[in-house]
Scaffold this active site. Sequence first.
Site, PDB file in Angstrom:
ATOM      1  N   HIS A 109       0.840  -1.107  -0.032  1.00  0.00           N
ATOM      2  CA  HIS A 109       0.075  -0.056  -0.076  1.00  0.00           C
ATOM      3  C   HIS A 109       0.856   1.124  -0.177  1.00  0.00           C
ATOM      4  O   HIS A 109       0.357   2.343   0.310  1.00  0.00           O
ATOM      5  CB  HIS A 109      -0.910   0.015   1.287  1.00  0.00           C
ATOM      6  CG  HIS A 109      -1.877  -0.918   1.076  1.00  0.00           C
ATOM      7  ND1 HIS A 109      -2.416  -1.570   2.589  1.00  0.00           N
ATOM      8  CD2 HIS A 109      -2.758  -1.727   0.086  1.00  0.00           C
ATOM      9  CE1 HIS A 109      -3.465  -2.440   1.994  1.00  0.00           C
ATOM     10  NE2 HIS A 109      -3.513  -2.684   0.639  1.00  0.00           N
ATOM     11  N   HIS A 110       2.093   1.276  -0.215  1.00  0.00           N
ATOM     12  CA  HIS A 110       2.974   2.167  -0.251  1.00  0.00           C
ATOM     13  C   HIS A 110       2.537   3.613  -1.352  1.00  0.00           C
ATOM     14  O   HIS A 110       2.776   4.610  -1.135  1.00  0.00           O
ATOM     15  CB  HIS A 110       4.291   2.014  -0.567  1.00  0.00           C
ATOM     16  CG  HIS A 110       4.868   1.566  -1.968  1.00  0.00           C
ATOM     17  ND1 HIS A 110       4.400   0.377  -2.517  1.00  0.00           N
ATOM     18  CD2 HIS A 110       5.449   2.258  -2.824  1.00  0.00           C
ATOM     19  CE1 HIS A 110       4.617   0.437  -3.802  1.00  0.00           C
ATOM     20  NE2 HIS A 110       5.380   1.588  -3.983  1.00  0.00           N
ATOM     21  N   LYS A 133      -2.563  -2.426  -7.821  1.00  0.00           N
ATOM     22  CA  LYS A 133      -2.767  -2.529  -9.411  1.00  0.00           C
ATOM     23  C   LYS A 133      -2.409  -4.177  -9.516  1.00  0.00           C
ATOM     24  O   LYS A 133      -1.288  -4.572  -9.188  1.00  0.00           O
ATOM     25  CB  LYS A 133      -2.098  -1.763 -10.243  1.00  0.00           C
ATOM     26  CG  LYS A 133      -2.279  -1.718 -11.510  1.00  0.00           C
ATOM     27  CD  LYS A 133      -3.798  -0.898 -11.896  1.00  0.00           C
ATOM     28  CE  LYS A 133      -4.291  -1.173 -13.193  1.00  0.00           C
ATOM     29  NZ  LYS A 133      -4.882  -2.448 -13.451  1.00  0.00           N
ATOM     30  N   LYS A 174       7.623  -4.712 -10.320  1.00  0.00           N
ATOM     31  CA  LYS A 174       7.385  -4.444 -11.524  1.00  0.00           C
ATOM     32  C   LYS A 174       7.145  -3.140 -11.665  1.00  0.00           C
ATOM     33  O   LYS A 174       7.703  -2.391 -12.444  1.00  0.00           O
ATOM     34  CB  LYS A 174       6.425  -5.477 -12.096  1.00  0.00           C
ATOM     35  CG  LYS A 174       6.417  -5.640 -13.629  1.00  0.00           C
ATOM     36  CD  LYS A 174       5.117  -6.280 -14.072  1.00  0.00           C
ATOM     37  CE  LYS A 174       4.808  -7.412 -13.613  1.00  0.00           C
ATOM     38  NZ  LYS A 174       3.582  -8.094 -14.136  1.00  0.00           N
ATOM     39  N   ASP A 196       8.546   2.722 -12.934  1.00  0.00           N
ATOM     40  CA  ASP A 196       8.061   4.043 -12.341  1.00  0.00           C
ATOM     41  C   ASP A 196       6.486   4.301 -12.593  1.00  0.00           C
ATOM     42  O   ASP A 196       5.985   5.196 -13.073  1.00  0.00           O
ATOM     43  CB  ASP A 196       9.026   5.274 -12.905  1.00  0.00           C
ATOM     44  CG  ASP A 196      10.322   4.978 -12.365  1.00  0.00           C
ATOM     45  OD1 ASP A 196      10.612   4.975 -11.431  1.00  0.00           O
ATOM     46  OD2 ASP A 196      11.183   5.266 -13.289  1.00  0.00           O
ATOM     47  N   LYS A 249      -3.011  -8.740  -6.841  1.00  0.00           N
ATOM     48  CA  LYS A 249      -3.278  -9.777  -7.850  1.00  0.00           C
ATOM     49  C   LYS A 249      -4.744 -10.483  -7.493  1.00  0.00           C
ATOM     50  O   LYS A 249      -4.608 -10.450  -6.295  1.00  0.00           O
ATOM     51  CB  LYS A 249      -1.927 -10.743  -7.924  1.00  0.00           C
ATOM     52  CG  LYS A 249      -2.076 -11.700  -9.383  1.00  0.00           C
ATOM     53  CD  LYS A 249      -1.541 -10.627 -10.652  1.00  0.00           C
ATOM     54  CE  LYS A 249      -1.304 -11.506 -11.675  1.00  0.00           C
ATOM     55  NZ  LYS A 249      -0.429 -10.562 -12.436  1.00  0.00           N
ATOM     56  N   SER A 292      -2.037   0.023 -18.810  1.00  0.00           N
ATOM     57  CA  SER A 292      -3.066   0.289 -17.676  1.00  0.00           C
ATOM     58  C   SER A 292      -2.877   1.438 -17.055  1.00  0.00           C
ATOM     59  O   SER A 292      -3.979   1.953 -16.800  1.00  0.00           O
ATOM     60  CB  SER A 292      -2.914  -0.905 -16.744  1.00  0.00           C
ATOM     61  OG  SER A 292      -3.512  -2.091 -17.253  1.00  0.00           O
TER      62      SER A 292
HETATM   63  N1  GLU Z   1      -1.676  -9.040 -15.666  1.00  0.00           N
HETATM   64  C1  GLU Z   1      -0.741  -7.961 -15.994  1.00  0.00           C
HETATM   65  C2  GLU Z   1       0.574  -8.208 -15.370  1.00  0.00           C
HETATM   66  O1  GLU Z   1       0.819  -9.135 -14.859  1.00  0.00           O
HETATM   67  C3  GLU Z   1      -1.106  -6.468 -16.120  1.00  0.00           C
HETATM   68  C4  GLU Z   1      -1.626  -5.932 -14.803  1.00  0.00           C
HETATM   69  C5  GLU Z   1      -2.204  -4.640 -15.079  1.00  0.00           C
HETATM   70  O2  GLU Z   1      -2.367  -4.022 -15.971  1.00  0.00           O
HETATM   71  O3  GLU Z   1      -2.761  -4.062 -13.960  1.00  0.00           O
HETATM   72  O4  GLU Z   1       1.375  -7.541 -15.400  1.00  0.00           O
END
Ligand code: GLU
Length: 467
Positions: free
Chosen positions: A63-64, A69, A93, A98, A105, A360
């Site tokens: 949560h930083h 996402k 990632k 950045d 997930k 995204s």
């Molecule tokens: N599922 C993709 C990943 O593993 C995209 C995640 C996203 O766009 O939030 O990076």
Amino acid sequence: MSNYKFYDQVNKAFDKAAKYTRFDQGLLAQIKACNAVLRIAFPLEKDDGSIEVIHGWRVQHSHHKLPTKGGIRYSLTVNEDETMALAALMTYKCAVVDVPFGGAKGGIRINKSDYSDAELERITRRFTFELYKKSFIGPGIDVPAPDYGTSAREMGWILDTYRQFSSELNAEGCVTGKPLNQGGIRGRTEATGRGVFFGIEEAVSNKDDMKILGLEEGIEGKTFVVQGLGNVGYHAAKYFIDAGAIMVGVAEIDGSIYNKKGIDLAKLLEYKMESKGIIGFPGTKTLKNNSAVLEAECDILVPAALENQLTTKNATKIKAKIIAEAANGPTSTEAHDIIKNRGALIIPDNYLNAGGVTVSYFEWLKNIQHVRFGRMGKRFEEESYKKILRVIETISDRKFTEKEIGILAKGAGEAELVDSGLKDTMINSYNQINELRKKHDVDLRTAAFISAINKLGVIYEQMGIFP
Ligand code: GLU
């Protein structure tokens, strides 16, 4: 498979890199920990009226930065450990490229081909409702996206369900990877594969690194094998082929095929649709099983399916000089060391497949800004370029044709801006991690983790501990 602990594998790679950072054990432990884990079970009424219990997870690793996402996958491999590992990988990632999000997930443990479209829709909508009820979804909270087994269609269902409950202004930003007419963005479907291509293009443009591998610079003429012709594998393969690379091998669920002279991607896809598999595709040799092609002769191996594909079982037999990790976690820590010690270059997942989440991020920005990229500036830009061309015409003998003006004075629209932003991200981040690789004399995976830990560590230090 059962004793395989994916989250431990991610943490092992983290620990290896943490030694090169200045942060103490407590702070490192906080970075590694999964902040919130949601495990749910709900009933699905099947088309025949029977009831089945569906199991799902959503993990918010860090949560930083908010929102968190990460994708939602539909696969029989889904479990808590896998979801935690994948959520953690999302945090690292995002930091590497950045993208200002924490990692998350989700997953539902189903084989999606066992369900009708209507059943999949009910599963997706109910899962979204569960997330909403538990405050695990929202444009400023946690934003899902497609992953293995899901696509824009599911994201559209998620948005529609979310909207039944929320009337907030930015509701469209509660999920990314949506269909274009539901707030999606041009280039998101191709984004992960496109990012893989840009990452490899940057890696193979480094003359010194290629010399060590005994390869020429550039993509053109390089042979590659791809495991998985899903969204990521297909698009990566397409961009490689467009740039002059030769696809010599493909692995899919039903098996693997090889032809050292090259395989036609478009025809293979047609064949796959008709025959429900790739085995028997004319002109190719069928190998003994679906992992055999990973060991085939090629320059670049692109695992683009699931985790734990390159293991101690096959690592000594991998001949590829470059491993392009398009999937999440395709290489076990032990296999990584074996392949690396053989002299191959591994371009790690925590950098290489970040194209999806990067675009995204652009989609989410578009949603909360409520305006398509390029809408304000495109025409102005075109008019300005035209003025410059007119001046050139008046001071020289050069007259531009309408066609030339169309090309030279083209303003950037959404598709161009997304592509440019993605390319810039992949190039800059590669150079960042490549610098760290040289500075600490480590591999690229460790370098990417060092980069992520440094960025996260500084934020955690500045935040302090609440209350
Ligand atoms: N599922 C993709 C990943 O593993 C995209 C995640 C996203 O766009 O939030 O990076």
